[in-house]
Scaffold this active site. Structure first.
Site, PDB file in Angstrom:
ATOM      1  N   HIS A   1       0.839  -1.193   0.000  1.00  8.50           N
ATOM      2  CA  HIS A   1       0.000   0.000   0.000  1.00  8.50           C
ATOM      3  C   HIS A   1       0.878   1.248   0.000  1.00  8.50           C
ATOM      4  O   HIS A   1       2.060   1.201   0.361  1.00  8.50           O
ATOM      5  CB  HIS A   1      -0.932  -0.010   1.205  1.00  8.50           C
ATOM      6  CG  HIS A   1      -1.998  -1.058   1.105  1.00  8.50           C
ATOM      7  ND1 HIS A   1      -3.053  -1.130   1.972  1.00  8.50           N
ATOM      8  CD2 HIS A   1      -2.177  -2.084   0.227  1.00  8.50           C
ATOM      9  CE1 HIS A   1      -3.841  -2.141   1.633  1.00  8.50           C
ATOM     10  NE2 HIS A   1      -3.319  -2.737   0.582  1.00  8.50           N
TER      11      HIS A   1
ATOM     12  N   GLU B   1       0.945   3.831   1.910  1.00  9.42           N
ATOM     13  CA  GLU B   1       1.473   4.147   3.238  1.00  9.42           C
ATOM     14  C   GLU B   1       2.680   3.267   3.557  1.00  9.42           C
ATOM     15  O   GLU B   1       3.684   3.727   4.099  1.00  9.42           O
ATOM     16  CB  GLU B   1       0.406   3.926   4.325  1.00  9.42           C
ATOM     17  CG  GLU B   1      -0.864   4.710   4.129  1.00  9.42           C
ATOM     18  CD  GLU B   1      -1.963   3.914   3.440  1.00  9.42           C
ATOM     19  OE1 GLU B   1      -3.121   4.044   3.853  1.00  9.42           O
ATOM     20  OE2 GLU B   1      -1.660   3.169   2.487  1.00  9.42           O
TER      21      GLU B   1
ATOM     22  N   CYS C   1      -6.454   1.254   5.362  1.00  8.50           N
ATOM     23  CA  CYS C   1      -7.089   0.000   5.745  1.00  8.50           C
ATOM     24  C   CYS C   1      -6.661  -0.307   7.181  1.00  8.50           C
ATOM     25  O   CYS C   1      -5.785   0.360   7.740  1.00  8.50           O
ATOM     26  CB  CYS C   1      -6.678  -1.125   4.794  1.00  8.50           C
ATOM     27  SG  CYS C   1      -4.932  -1.618   4.932  1.00  8.50           S
TER      28      CYS C   1
ATOM     29  N   CYS D   1      -2.838  -1.078   7.488  1.00 11.24           N
ATOM     30  CA  CYS D   1      -2.015   0.139   7.389  1.00 11.24           C
ATOM     31  C   CYS D   1      -2.188   1.011   8.623  1.00 11.24           C
ATOM     32  O   CYS D   1      -1.223   1.623   9.085  1.00 11.24           O
ATOM     33  CB  CYS D   1      -2.339   0.920   6.119  1.00 11.24           C
ATOM     34  SG  CYS D   1      -1.627   0.166   4.644  1.00 11.24           S
TER      35      CYS D   1
END
Length: 151
Positions: free
Chosen positions: A74, A76, A102, A105
């Site tokens: 992701h 992040e 999410c 994360c």
């Protein structure tokens, strides 16, 4: 009018998202401390593996057992990994991201010492789920979370 740092960083996150090789969705992230950028990221497979839009242009990468991308990091995660590789401390940083974190994360953001999350779009709406699990986790544990409103 002079743009705010929020406007500048979110626009940069949106532009970074366009670098993603993901076929399903494109997400960008900008990590900042005070008024300085400390790291950047966008979603996609780890460097040196595959580019999904080239390898699987019609379907994207294979799915894992829970239905997510089997290769993707992701945005992040990529921003945090890059900061870590460069010995950049993340304590008290903020992150601007084009999609709300999410739950996975959110846990990483919390554990990294990030103190503020500014997001553009709803992860719950994107995934068709009822709640912003990541946002709820972060706020429960004292992280400031703000949904960015475009001007």
């Amino acid at each position: 009018m002079r743009p705010s740092f929020d406007d500048i960083y979110m626009e940069l996150a949106e532009n970074l998202a366009q670098r993603s090789h993901c076929v399903k969705t494109k997400v960008g992230a900008v990590l900042t401390k005070d008024t300085r950028i400390v790291s950047l990221g966008y979603n996609g497979p780890p460097a040196g593996t595959h580019n999904c839009d080239i390898e699987w242009p019609d379907t994207g990468c294979p799915r894992h057992s829970k239905g997510g991308c089997s290769l993707a990091l992701h945005a992040e995660q990529n921003a945090i990994i890059y900061a870590s590789k460069n010995n950049v401390p993340l304590e008290n940083c903020s992150i601007y991201v084009t999609l709300a974190p999410c739950l996975s994360c959110a846990k990483i953001l919390f554990a990294s010492g990030i103190k503020k999350v500014i997001y553009l779009n709803s992860y719950a709406e994107f995934k068709g789920i009822e709640t912003e699990e990541g946002v709820e986790f972060l706020t429960k544990f004292g992280i400031e979370v703000v949904r960015y409103k475009k001007k």
